[in-house]
Design a protein around this motif. Sequence first.
Motif, short mmCIF file in Angstrom:
data_model
loop_
_atom_site.label_atom_id
_atom_site.label_comp_id
_atom_site.label_asym_id
_atom_site.label_seq_id
_atom_site.Cartn_x
_atom_site.Cartn_y
_atom_site.Cartn_z
N PHE A 72 -20.70 -67.63 68.14
CA PHE A 72 -20.50 -66.37 68.37
C PHE A 72 -21.09 -65.83 69.64
O PHE A 72 -22.69 -65.77 69.77
N LYS A 91 -11.68 -61.72 68.23
CA LYS A 91 -11.08 -62.45 69.75
C LYS A 91 -8.92 -62.85 70.20
O LYS A 91 -9.91 -62.63 71.50
N ASP A 97 -15.89 -63.82 70.68
CA ASP A 97 -16.06 -64.87 69.87
C ASP A 97 -16.90 -63.82 68.75
O ASP A 97 -18.06 -64.09 69.04
N ASP A 193 -16.84 -67.42 60.26
CA ASP A 193 -16.61 -66.34 61.03
C ASP A 193 -17.33 -65.97 60.01
O ASP A 193 -17.46 -63.98 60.03
#
Length: 342
Positions: A72, A91, A97, A193
């Motif tokens: 990220f 994104k 990211d 994420d």
Amino acid sequence: MNSSISSSDAGHWRRFVRTFVATAIVVLCGIVAVAYAVDPYDTGRSSLFAKAGVRPQGPRTAAPSRGRDQAFDAAIIGNSHIQLLSPERLKETTGLDFVQLSVPASGPKEQFVIIDWFLRHRQEPAKALVISADESWCGQDPAMPNTKPFPFWLFSANAFDYAKGLVRYDILEEVPRRLGYVFGAKAERARQDGYWNYEPNYLDLGYATDPILRKRLENRPEVDKDMLPSDPVKGKRAFPVATKLQEVVSGMSTDLAVVLVFPPNYKNYLPPPKTIRAYTDQACKAALRAAIEGHPKSTVIDWRVDRDENRDPNLYFDLTHYRLPIAQKVEADVAAALQRLR
């Protein structure tokens, strides 16, 4: 004789206590050493049992692993008032990211700690930060007290503070779980994420259908009855979070894009004009804007205002938690802001 026996017994007890205490210290040190080596929350402090990610768990303890993940280059920081922003959708529109590092019920003190953790663990410079500044950022206490427990020790740059934090009962449970995750061929990994869509949870609890819960949307905070004095200067307030924000932002790379978001509130939570709360809200926003204006790649997105979306009860679960249609519009604003900053 009684005196002699008593003295002997006392000596035995002293030796027993010393032995017990020494044994306890050795055992405790051993437990901490094992926990440090296992690194149950994947903080990167030990590589003996290294495996990317952590098992499924809450964002407070998963954030250290996610925050140092080199996949990220951008992060979303805040609490549940910003957690619906999707890294995947961002994104698609920005090419960045994103990792979602929001922690529900956290405040600015915890969020600054997470910002620091994310930035100091970048091997390549971070490209963007999206920071949510809700009403908790307008507090008056310079200590910025947290209202819910938070594992500050997990994010500490001091190894001794981290080791002290390992002295807790839940570590005895987490170490074997970590080992199970590391060595388990089919061990489940927490979402990389960090995205968590809270809509299903709210729907299951009836927030979209229960008449009692829906009626709460029409209730205003009691403090909205407090009218502003005729001389507003007397009500002038300092905002220590803005001071801290300026300090933090001043240490950031000038290439890092910083987007400060005042997250959406339902119309009945927006402070009425000419009230103390309205004055404080506007003064706080101004202080926070000023705190980042010296950074060359910074901007503010203000959704804490009266607008059509914030008047629609079908887009809210409660006064401060909105639904996906609003989240997607905030994402669009963030994407547009990042495009301008580039």
